[in-house]
Design a protein around this motif. Sequence first.
Motif, short mmCIF file in Angstrom:
data_model
loop_
_atom_site.label_atom_id
_atom_site.label_comp_id
_atom_site.label_asym_id
_atom_site.label_seq_id
_atom_site.Cartn_x
_atom_site.Cartn_y
_atom_site.Cartn_z
N ALA A 1 0.82 -1.21 0.00
CA ALA A 1 0.00 0.00 0.00
C ALA A 1 0.85 1.26 0.00
O ALA A 1 0.54 2.25 -0.66
CB ALA A 1 -0.93 -0.01 1.22
N TRP A 2 1.92 1.24 0.77
CA TRP A 2 2.80 2.41 0.93
C TRP A 2 4.23 1.91 0.72
O TRP A 2 4.95 1.60 1.66
CB TRP A 2 2.60 2.99 2.33
CG TRP A 2 3.38 4.23 2.63
CD1 TRP A 2 4.14 4.98 1.78
CD2 TRP A 2 3.50 4.86 3.91
NE1 TRP A 2 4.70 6.05 2.44
CE2 TRP A 2 4.33 6.00 3.75
CE3 TRP A 2 2.98 4.59 5.18
CZ2 TRP A 2 4.65 6.84 4.80
CZ3 TRP A 2 3.30 5.43 6.23
CH2 TRP A 2 4.12 6.54 6.04
N PRO A 3 4.70 1.85 -0.53
CA PRO A 3 5.98 1.22 -0.85
C PRO A 3 7.19 1.88 -0.19
O PRO A 3 8.25 1.25 -0.07
CB PRO A 3 6.06 1.34 -2.38
CG PRO A 3 4.64 1.45 -2.83
CD PRO A 3 3.95 2.23 -1.75
N THR A 4 7.06 3.13 0.22
CA THR A 4 8.21 3.82 0.82
C THR A 4 8.16 3.84 2.34
O THR A 4 8.86 4.64 2.98
CB THR A 4 8.30 5.28 0.31
OG1 THR A 4 7.12 5.99 0.72
CG2 THR A 4 8.43 5.31 -1.21
N ILE A 5 7.39 2.96 2.93
CA ILE A 5 7.28 2.98 4.39
C ILE A 5 8.63 2.68 5.05
O ILE A 5 8.89 3.14 6.16
CB ILE A 5 6.19 1.99 4.86
CG1 ILE A 5 5.77 2.30 6.31
CG2 ILE A 5 6.62 0.55 4.69
CD1 ILE A 5 4.52 1.55 6.74
N ARG A 6 9.51 1.94 4.37
CA ARG A 6 10.85 1.73 4.92
C ARG A 6 11.61 3.05 5.01
O ARG A 6 12.37 3.29 5.95
CB ARG A 6 11.64 0.74 4.06
CG ARG A 6 11.27 -0.72 4.27
CD ARG A 6 12.32 -1.63 3.66
NE ARG A 6 12.04 -3.02 3.95
CZ ARG A 6 11.46 -3.87 3.10
NH1 ARG A 6 11.08 -3.42 1.91
NH2 ARG A 6 11.24 -5.12 3.45
N VAL A 7 11.43 3.91 4.01
CA VAL A 7 12.06 5.23 4.04
C VAL A 7 11.56 6.00 5.25
O VAL A 7 12.34 6.64 5.98
CB VAL A 7 11.77 6.01 2.74
CG1 VAL A 7 12.34 7.42 2.84
CG2 VAL A 7 12.35 5.28 1.54
N ALA A 8 10.25 5.95 5.48
CA ALA A 8 9.68 6.66 6.63
C ALA A 8 10.28 6.16 7.94
O ALA A 8 10.63 6.95 8.83
CB ALA A 8 8.17 6.49 6.65
#
Length: 286
Positions: free
Chosen positions: A47-54
């Motif tokens: 759903a949110w592919p950049t959650i690792r960045v966050a």
Amino acid sequence: MTDRGGGGSSPSAIVHQAHSARMYDYFLGGKTHYAVDRAAAEEALKAWPTIRVAARENRAFMHRSSRYLAREAGIRQFLDIGTGIPTEPNLHQVVQGIAPEARVVYADRDPLVLSHADALMRSTPEGRTTYLHADVTAGVDAIFDAEAFQDTIDLSKPVALSLLAILHFVPAEHDTYGIVRQLLDELPSGSSLSITHVTADFDAAAVAKAMRIYAASGNPVRIRARKEIERFFDGLDLVGSGLEPAHRWRPDAPQDEARERAGIGGAEEAVTDGSVSLWAGVGIKP
């Protein structure tokens, strides 16, 4: 010196339901998670592919803000609520690297988090690190009345309070603003409040989808806009230009070191306001 406070029984892991702290550990590349956590985390990533960045930028903010408070604000006492699974360098390592005499209290409600904190975190000989098994929604007295807290923190001197990526997990039936106010009321002038909080201000669709997955896994999230998050700092003097996307808060030279130590340096994902979707700020109590 290192202590462990709050309860005498050995913590036991609850593995039948995903936990936000273990999902966060998974996003950071840690090893303290179970199949149920990984499954929920992978759904959130869809759903949110950049959650690792966050997640990585949240830790980088912790490093930068902690260094600022120890080095520039001169604070020597820290209270970190919702500490999560230990990932080096953690808050006590950052601040005691600047001021070896610094004292740190970690508080978390997850027994698994506390068991790993007990095993992995060690204070400098000059300082002190204490762990409390406490849920802030049960009342702030669970923290401030704890013997280990009272043996570590002197409330006549400034305390840096950290509430990083935790307030959006406080259930809706609780008065989150009231909880933060009660915590601050216990702290003297010169103390600080550091917050990161998920927002839909930048990428509403992706964040909303991911938060629905969190809710379905038993970890409901309260998304707030900038104005709502700013309310937590009412009565405080905000540092710098105020509330910023987490990666933009004081993006000075030390950020490069913080990012590298947080495992961000070689990441291929672009760091943008939308990929991070966290508001962050530090306020000082007059």
